[in-house]
Design a protein around this motif. Structure first.
Motif, PDB file in Angstrom:
ATOM      1  N   ILE A   1      -2.206  -8.390  -4.133  1.00 15.30           N
ATOM      2  CA  ILE A   1      -0.960  -7.900  -3.521  1.00 15.30           C
ATOM      3  C   ILE A   1       0.197  -8.320  -4.425  1.00 15.30           C
ATOM      4  CG2 ILE A   1       0.602  -8.136  -1.562  1.00 15.30           C
ATOM      5  CD1 ILE A   1      -1.816  -8.479   0.228  1.00 15.30           C
ATOM      6  N   ALA A   2       0.982  -7.356  -4.860  1.00 13.57           N
ATOM      7  CA  ALA A   2       2.041  -7.617  -5.825  1.00 13.57           C
ATOM      8  C   ALA A   2       3.066  -8.616  -5.297  1.00 13.57           C
ATOM      9  CB  ALA A   2       2.735  -6.306  -6.190  1.00 13.57           C
ATOM     10  N   GLN A   3       3.538  -9.474  -6.188  1.00 14.14           N
ATOM     11  CA  GLN A   3       4.543 -10.456  -5.806  1.00 14.14           C
ATOM     12  C   GLN A   3       5.793  -9.783  -5.257  1.00 14.14           C
ATOM     13  OE1 GLN A   3       3.927 -13.792  -5.902  1.00 14.14           O
ATOM     14  NE2 GLN A   3       5.864 -14.034  -4.786  1.00 14.14           N
ATOM     15  N   LYS A   4       6.079  -8.581  -5.730  1.00 15.78           N
ATOM     16  CA  LYS A   4       7.247  -7.840  -5.245  1.00 15.78           C
ATOM     17  C   LYS A   4       7.156  -7.585  -3.748  1.00 15.78           C
ATOM     18  CE  LYS A   4      10.014  -3.699  -6.152  1.00 15.78           C
ATOM     19  NZ  LYS A   4      10.197  -2.519  -7.021  1.00 15.78           N
ATOM     20  N   ALA A   5       5.954  -7.316  -3.260  1.00 18.22           N
ATOM     21  CA  ALA A   5       5.760  -7.071  -1.827  1.00 18.22           C
ATOM     22  C   ALA A   5       5.957  -8.350  -1.027  1.00 18.22           C
ATOM     23  CB  ALA A   5       4.364  -6.504  -1.573  1.00 18.22           C
ATOM     24  N   ILE A   6       5.501  -9.450  -1.585  1.00 16.67           N
ATOM     25  CA  ILE A   6       5.658 -10.744  -0.906  1.00 16.67           C
ATOM     26  C   ILE A   6       7.128 -11.149  -0.869  1.00 16.67           C
ATOM     27  CG2 ILE A   6       5.065 -13.197  -0.994  1.00 16.67           C
ATOM     28  CD1 ILE A   6       2.403 -12.322  -2.359  1.00 16.67           C
ATOM     29  N   ASP A   7       7.795 -11.002  -2.003  1.00 19.66           N
ATOM     30  CA  ASP A   7       9.200 -11.411  -2.089  1.00 19.66           C
ATOM     31  C   ASP A   7      10.097 -10.624  -1.160  1.00 19.66           C
ATOM     32  OD1 ASP A   7       8.505 -13.245  -4.008  1.00 19.66           O
ATOM     33  OD2 ASP A   7       9.158 -12.022  -5.717  1.00 19.66           O
TER      34      ASP A   7
ATOM     35  N   ILE B   1       0.817  -1.210   0.000  1.00 18.02           N
ATOM     36  CA  ILE B   1       0.000   0.000   0.000  1.00 18.02           C
ATOM     37  C   ILE B   1       0.857   1.268   0.000  1.00 18.02           C
ATOM     38  CG2 ILE B   1      -1.665   1.339   1.355  1.00 18.02           C
ATOM     39  CD1 ILE B   1      -2.762  -1.428   2.347  1.00 18.02           C
ATOM     40  N   ASN B   2       1.854   1.308   0.870  1.00 19.94           N
ATOM     41  CA  ASN B   2       2.619   2.552   1.068  1.00 19.94           C
ATOM     42  C   ASN B   2       3.773   2.733   0.091  1.00 19.94           C
ATOM     43  OD1 ASN B   2       0.972   3.163   3.323  1.00 19.94           O
ATOM     44  ND2 ASN B   2       2.276   1.926   4.648  1.00 19.94           N
ATOM     45  N   GLU B   3       4.407   1.646  -0.312  1.00 17.34           N
ATOM     46  CA  GLU B   3       5.566   1.755  -1.188  1.00 17.34           C
ATOM     47  C   GLU B   3       5.218   1.476  -2.650  1.00 17.34           C
ATOM     48  OE1 GLU B   3       8.367   2.949  -0.079  1.00 17.34           O
ATOM     49  OE2 GLU B   3       7.584   3.022   1.976  1.00 17.34           O
ATOM     50  N   LEU B   4       4.416   0.455  -2.879  1.00 18.21           N
ATOM     51  CA  LEU B   4       4.033   0.140  -4.255  1.00 18.21           C
ATOM     52  C   LEU B   4       2.797   0.903  -4.703  1.00 18.21           C
ATOM     53  CD1 LEU B   4       4.681  -3.709  -4.327  1.00 18.21           C
ATOM     54  CD2 LEU B   4       6.259  -1.825  -4.819  1.00 18.21           C
ATOM     55  N   LYS B   5       2.181   1.610  -3.762  1.00 15.07           N
ATOM     56  CA  LYS B   5       1.052   2.498  -4.045  1.00 15.07           C
ATOM     57  C   LYS B   5      -0.169   1.760  -4.619  1.00 15.07           C
ATOM     58  CE  LYS B   5       3.500   5.899  -2.602  1.00 15.07           C
ATOM     59  NZ  LYS B   5       3.248   6.447  -1.247  1.00 15.07           N
ATOM     60  N   ILE B   6      -0.365   0.533  -4.158  1.00 13.59           N
ATOM     61  CA  ILE B   6      -1.591  -0.188  -4.503  1.00 13.59           C
ATOM     62  C   ILE B   6      -2.691   0.355  -3.597  1.00 13.59           C
ATOM     63  CG2 ILE B   6      -2.732  -2.432  -4.578  1.00 13.59           C
ATOM     64  CD1 ILE B   6       0.053  -3.692  -4.952  1.00 13.59           C
ATOM     65  N   PRO B   7      -3.736   0.950  -4.141  1.00  8.31           N
ATOM     66  CA  PRO B   7      -4.775   1.544  -3.290  1.00  8.31           C
ATOM     67  C   PRO B   7      -5.422   0.494  -2.389  1.00  8.31           C
ATOM     68  CG  PRO B   7      -5.006   2.287  -5.563  1.00  8.31           C
ATOM     69  CD  PRO B   7      -4.010   1.162  -5.577  1.00  8.31           C
ATOM     70  N   SER B   8      -5.500   0.787  -1.115  1.00  7.11           N
ATOM     71  CA  SER B   8      -6.072  -0.180  -0.173  1.00  7.11           C
ATOM     72  C   SER B   8      -7.513  -0.507  -0.520  1.00  7.11           C
ATOM     73  CB  SER B   8      -5.978   0.354   1.261  1.00  7.11           C
ATOM     74  OG  SER B   8      -6.676   1.581   1.394  1.00  7.11           O
ATOM     75  N   ILE B   9      -8.249   0.452  -1.067  1.00 11.58           N
ATOM     76  CA  ILE B   9      -9.649   0.196  -1.420  1.00 11.58           C
ATOM     77  C   ILE B   9      -9.745  -0.865  -2.519  1.00 11.58           C
ATOM     78  CG2 ILE B   9      -9.823   2.015  -3.177  1.00 11.58           C
ATOM     79  CD1 ILE B   9     -12.519   1.105  -0.557  1.00 11.58           C
ATOM     80  N   CYS B  10      -8.703  -0.950  -3.368  1.00 13.33           N
ATOM     81  CA  CYS B  10      -8.687  -1.982  -4.402  1.00 13.33           C
ATOM     82  C   CYS B  10      -8.508  -3.364  -3.783  1.00 13.33           C
ATOM     83  CB  CYS B  10      -7.579  -1.708  -5.407  1.00 13.33           C
ATOM     84  SG  CYS B  10      -7.831  -0.213  -6.388  1.00 13.33           S
ATOM     85  N   LEU B  11      -7.654  -3.444  -2.770  1.00  9.41           N
ATOM     86  CA  LEU B  11      -7.462  -4.721  -2.072  1.00  9.41           C
ATOM     87  C   LEU B  11      -8.731  -5.129  -1.345  1.00  9.41           C
ATOM     88  CD1 LEU B  11      -3.871  -4.169  -0.610  1.00  9.41           C
ATOM     89  CD2 LEU B  11      -4.519  -5.323  -2.733  1.00  9.41           C
ATOM     90  N   VAL B  12      -9.425  -4.151  -0.771  1.00 12.55           N
ATOM     91  CA  VAL B  12     -10.701  -4.424  -0.101  1.00 12.55           C
ATOM     92  C   VAL B  12     -11.707  -4.997  -1.092  1.00 12.55           C
ATOM     93  CG1 VAL B  12     -12.713  -3.321   0.961  1.00 12.55           C
ATOM     94  CG2 VAL B  12     -10.416  -2.762   1.769  1.00 12.55           C
ATOM     95  N   GLU B  13     -11.781  -4.392  -2.257  1.00 14.41           N
ATOM     96  CA  GLU B  13     -12.742  -4.870  -3.255  1.00 14.41           C
ATOM     97  C   GLU B  13     -12.398  -6.275  -3.725  1.00 14.41           C
ATOM     98  OE1 GLU B  13     -16.244  -4.474  -5.597  1.00 14.41           O
ATOM     99  OE2 GLU B  13     -15.459  -3.510  -3.801  1.00 14.41           O
ATOM    100  N   ARG B  14     -11.123  -6.516  -3.965  1.00 16.46           N
ATOM    101  CA  ARG B  14     -10.714  -7.857  -4.375  1.00 16.46           C
ATOM    102  C   ARG B  14     -11.010  -8.878  -3.285  1.00 16.46           C
ATOM    103  NH1 ARG B  14      -6.615  -8.464  -8.420  1.00 16.46           N
ATOM    104  NH2 ARG B  14      -6.557 -10.651  -7.772  1.00 16.46           N
ATOM    105  N   ALA B  15     -10.807  -8.497  -2.024  1.00 17.64           N
ATOM    106  CA  ALA B  15     -11.097  -9.412  -0.912  1.00 17.64           C
ATOM    107  C   ALA B  15     -12.581  -9.746  -0.868  1.00 17.64           C
ATOM    108  CB  ALA B  15     -10.649  -8.790   0.407  1.00 17.64           C
TER     109      ALA B  15
END
Length: 220
Positions: free
Chosen positions: A209-215, A17-31
């Motif tokens: 959630i981007a694979q980059k964040a997981i890795d 969310i903070n570094e890759l700038k994936i909007p949290s609302i998008c993650l909420v919708e996907r969830a």
């Protein structure tokens, strides 16, 4: 399979969310859509969404909105102070208010009794109270609500983790939802994986959630 503890999952979320700038609302919708896609809508037509006002509750409110959009009977029960709600919760809450008047806050003993009696009208409970971030004893109104859910014997789906359950599987927080099915977001949680009671009730779903964040936080 990647298994994560509370701290690792927190770091992955924050980085996405903070570094890759994936909007949290998008993650909420996907969830919310991940849960929706795992519901047998041919037999599950009436829902009690039980949500707190944080991130897990935001997922629950988004699911409520999506269920309302396809014409399902939905009653929403909010536990916690709406004045302290997350932005993602409020976005979906405001939408739900436009779509239904079946939104109830649980704050008093009378509210708890109302909640208990109303559950007789639905065949599916969605548990969206606490997520993986919980690290304290469940008490007060929250413990009463969880007890009522468990005593109802109504089919219960938990979002990400049963509310009140320790993500790491190490602590007893007093009580937790006895889920029939769990939709775990993005990665398997350590406590659930090593709990044979819950392990076979879980499906893990990708929520973007981007694979980059997981890795960054997982060494495979």
């Amino acid at each position: 399979m990647i298994i994560v503890d509370r701290e690792t999952m927190k770091n992955i979320d924050a980085y996405a969310i903070n570094e890759l700038k994936i909007p949290s609302i998008c993650l909420v919708e996907r969830a919310s859509l991940a849960v929706l896609n795992n519901i047998n809508l041919d037999i599950r037509n009436s829902f009690g969404i039980v949500a707190s006002v944080g991130n897990n509750g935001a997922d629950g409110m988004a699911l409520a909105r999506n269920l309302l959009s396809i014409g399902k009977k939905v009653e929403i029960y909010i536990v916690g102070d709406i004045k302290k709600a997350s932005t993602d919760f409020l976005i979906n809450f405001e939408s739900c208010k436009k779509m239904t008047d079946k939104i109830f806050e649980i704050r008093t003993i009378d509210d708890i009794e109302f909640f208990k009696n109303n559950l007789e009208k639905i065949n599916t409970i969605i548990d969206a109270i606490f997520g993986t971030g919980l690290n304290r004893t469940v008490s007060g109104i929250y413990s009463y609500v969880i007890e009522i859910i468990n005593l109802s014997n109504i089919f219960t789906i938990s979002i990400d983790i049963p509310s009140g359950y320790d993500c790491d599987g190490e602590m007893d927080f007093g009580t937790y939802v006895d889920s029939d099915f769990i939709v775990s977001m993005q990665l398997m949680k350590k406590g659930l994986y090593y709990d044979t009671y819950f392990r076979d009730k879980i499906v893990v779903e990708d929520i973007g959630i981007a694979q980059k964040a997981i890795d960054k936080f997982i060494n495979i």
